[in-house]
Design an enzyme around this catalytic site. Structure first.
Site, PDB file in Angstrom:
ATOM      1  N   ARG A  72      25.071  77.181  13.063  1.00 14.76           N
ATOM      2  CA  ARG A  72      25.658  78.525  13.128  1.00 14.76           C
ATOM      3  C   ARG A  72      27.158  78.366  12.930  1.00 14.76           C
ATOM      4  O   ARG A  72      27.694  77.260  12.922  1.00 14.76           O
ATOM      5  CB  ARG A  72      25.273  79.289  14.410  1.00 14.76           C
ATOM      6  CG  ARG A  72      25.093  78.517  15.669  1.00 14.76           C
ATOM      7  CD  ARG A  72      26.318  77.895  16.240  1.00 14.76           C
ATOM      8  NE  ARG A  72      27.423  78.819  16.342  1.00 14.76           N
ATOM      9  CZ  ARG A  72      28.699  78.467  16.426  1.00 14.76           C
ATOM     10  NH1 ARG A  72      29.046  77.180  16.427  1.00 14.76           N
ATOM     11  NH2 ARG A  72      29.657  79.350  16.517  1.00 14.76           N
ATOM     12  N   ASP A 127      33.426  86.094  10.476  1.00 12.98           N
ATOM     13  CA  ASP A 127      32.244  85.868   9.633  1.00 12.98           C
ATOM     14  C   ASP A 127      32.357  86.580   8.299  1.00 12.98           C
ATOM     15  O   ASP A 127      31.708  86.203   7.336  1.00 12.98           O
ATOM     16  CB  ASP A 127      30.984  86.299  10.373  1.00 12.98           C
ATOM     17  CG  ASP A 127      30.690  85.291  11.474  1.00 12.98           C
ATOM     18  OD1 ASP A 127      31.364  85.360  12.522  1.00 12.98           O
ATOM     19  OD2 ASP A 127      29.846  84.413  11.259  1.00 12.98           O
ATOM     20  N   ASN A 176      33.472  89.627  13.428  1.00 17.43           N
ATOM     21  CA  ASN A 176      33.332  88.344  14.143  1.00 17.43           C
ATOM     22  C   ASN A 176      32.354  88.540  15.299  1.00 17.43           C
ATOM     23  O   ASN A 176      31.840  89.641  15.518  1.00 17.43           O
ATOM     24  CB  ASN A 176      34.703  87.851  14.633  1.00 17.43           C
ATOM     25  CG  ASN A 176      34.641  86.429  15.159  1.00 17.43           C
ATOM     26  OD1 ASN A 176      34.093  85.554  14.488  1.00 17.43           O
ATOM     27  ND2 ASN A 176      35.157  86.184  16.343  1.00 17.43           N
ATOM     28  N   LYS A 177      32.126  87.489  16.028  1.00 16.09           N
ATOM     29  CA  LYS A 177      31.168  87.493  17.144  1.00 16.09           C
ATOM     30  C   LYS A 177      31.352  88.706  18.045  1.00 16.09           C
ATOM     31  O   LYS A 177      32.491  89.105  18.348  1.00 16.09           O
ATOM     32  CB  LYS A 177      31.349  86.193  17.925  1.00 16.09           C
ATOM     33  CG  LYS A 177      30.490  86.013  19.144  1.00 16.09           C
ATOM     34  CD  LYS A 177      29.007  86.206  18.887  1.00 16.09           C
ATOM     35  CE  LYS A 177      28.457  85.389  17.737  1.00 16.09           C
ATOM     36  NZ  LYS A 177      27.124  85.865  17.272  1.00 16.09           N
TER      37      LYS A 177
HETATM   38  O1  MRU Z   1      26.421  83.821  15.629  1.00 16.74           O
HETATM   39  P1  MRU Z   1      27.333  82.667  15.319  1.00 16.74           P
HETATM   40  O2  MRU Z   1      27.416  81.652  16.418  1.00 16.74           O
HETATM   41  O3  MRU Z   1      27.016  82.055  13.968  1.00 16.74           O
HETATM   42  O4  MRU Z   1      28.772  83.330  15.199  1.00 16.74           O
HETATM   43  C1  MRU Z   1      29.877  82.535  14.925  1.00 16.74           C
HETATM   44  C2  MRU Z   1      31.155  83.277  14.966  1.00 16.74           C
HETATM   45  O5  MRU Z   1      31.185  84.466  15.187  1.00 16.74           O
HETATM   46  C3  MRU Z   1      32.398  82.532  14.619  1.00 16.74           C
HETATM   47  O6  MRU Z   1      33.484  83.106  15.276  1.00 16.74           O
HETATM   48  C4  MRU Z   1      32.583  82.629  13.106  1.00 16.74           C
HETATM   49  O7  MRU Z   1      31.511  82.071  12.410  1.00 16.74           O
HETATM   50  C5  MRU Z   1      33.830  82.088  12.561  1.00 16.74           C
HETATM   51  S1  MRU Z   1      34.323  80.505  13.091  1.00 16.74           S
HETATM   52  C6  MRU Z   1      33.979  79.323  12.093  1.00 16.74           C
END
Ligand code: MRU
Length: 358
Positions: free
Chosen positions: A46, A237, A247-248
């Site tokens: 991820r 993302d 983002n998350k």
């Molecule tokens: O759901 P995930 O764990 O893949 O989400 C990851 C994130 O939201 C990160 O902040 C994002 O990928 C950018 S960091 C490399």
């Protein structure tokens, strides 16, 4: 060790199973693109850049799986694999970016035989992975200019070596500042529901010996209001052309609270995560994951049986809350519309001197 890599001795792809960290380090083999797509869906791997690299190696696997003896059939098989991989997770644009980059190589007329295409795809996937590490380092040193001696930095999710091929984005900036000898402290959001902060970011910071405290996500506002945070660093993302940042889940709250409390808020974003095709963040597809992730912590139920939950995996922070965006081509400030486009163009001109992880 890299998060995603090709094992040249055994001719298989390998990925750290992030679901098991920090309690167990297991690095299984992947021999088919379908397994890679499933691993992306299940979050074995991820983080936007890591899934971009995983999908690129997945395309190299697809070329090896195909029984095609002519280029046209091979290209058709690769298109099918591309659709399958791209459907695994919708928000991180790096997934489609990695897949499309490999498809462009496959379509190169200079490649004469199907075996030439197979070889070229593995070379390109390796190049993409190596470049990811090199550009993260460069981005981190741009970002480290924002960090002052004695700063406390608030960080969300996991954006370190595990979220990329190696090193990291926002966490990479923190690593670079620490490497420069700056005395810093990190407040680590635990990041419910999948606990990437508690499990992964805490693990990476502990290994590097960087001082930090883990906090419940809902404590972040308290620390911002108390004046205990100097800088908020997050990943992305997908970043739209106007600077809106997906983002998350939980990042939007941090952006609003940072602005309210006069704390600078910087997403750290490789240009592969910038989607100039989308005018605003409203157009970014937001993944909604299984409600079980909210109803349980790990395998443990935490709510009455039979209830429902909602589980959006990402949110969008409008650009008005974003102080600046750190990229490998420098730090971008408003007006984002114009300056992000220029950064993407500058990044294309950078010649990476890559240190291959082979
Ligand atoms: O759901 P995930 O764990 O893949 O989400 C990851 C994130 O939201 C990160 O902040 C994002 O990928 C950018 S960091 C490399």
């Amino acid at each position: 060790m890299r998060t995603v890599y090709w094992d040249y001795d055994r001719d298989v792809m390998k990925m750290i199973d992030q679901r098991l960290l920090p309690f167990e380090v297991r690095v299984p083999d992947y021999a088919t693109y379908q397994e890679v797509a499933q691993a992306i869906r299940d979050m074995v791997v991820r983080g936007a850049p890591a899934i971009g690299a995983a999908a690129a190696f997945g395309m190299a696997l697809a070329a090896r799986q195909s029984r095609a003896t002519d280029r046209l059939t091979l290209l058709r098989d690769l298109e099918e694999a591309a659709r399958h991989l791209e459907a695994a997770r919708p928000t991180a644009v790096n997934l489609a970016w990695g897949v499309r980059r490999l498809l462009r190589v496959a379509a190169d007329e200079e490649l004469e035989s199907v075996d030439d295409v197979r070889d070229a795809l593995l070379v390109e996937a390796q190049r993409l992975a190596d470049e990811d590490v090199a550009l993260n380092r460069r981005m981190a040193y741009h970002g480290a200019e924002l960090v002052s001696e004695g700063d406390t930095i608030l960080h969300h999710c996991n954006t370190g070596a595990l979220a990329t091929v190696d090193w990291g984005t926002a966490l990479g900036v923190i690593f670079a500042a620490h490497e420069q000898g700056k005395r810093i402290h990190v407040l680590v959001d635990e990041t419910r529901p999948r606990l990437q902060g508690a499990r992964l970011t805490a693990w990476e910071l502990q290994q590097k010996g960087i001082p930090f405290d883990l906090i419940a996500d809902n404590a972040a506002g308290h620390f911002l209001r108390a004046g205990a945070v100097n800088l908020v660093l997050v990943g992305s993302d997908r970043t739209a052309a106007n600077g809106d940042v997906a983002n998350k889940i939980g990042t939007y709250m941090l952006g609003v609270l940072a602005k309210e409390n006069g704390v600078p808020f910087y997403p750290v974003v490789p240009t592969s995560t910038i989607d100039l095709n989308l005018a605003t963040g409203d157009l970014i597809p937001i993944e909604e994951r299984d409600m079980d992730e909210v109803l349980r912590v790990g395998d443990q139920p935490i709510a009455p049986a039979g209830i429902t939950a909602r589980n959006p995996a990402f949110d969008v922070t409008p650009h008005r809350y974003v102080t600046g965006i750190v990229t490998e081509a420098g730090i971008v400030y408003p007006p984002f519309e114009k300056n992000l486009r220029a950064a993407v163009e500058r990044a294309k001109q950078i010649q990476w001197s890559v240190d291959s992880g082979q």
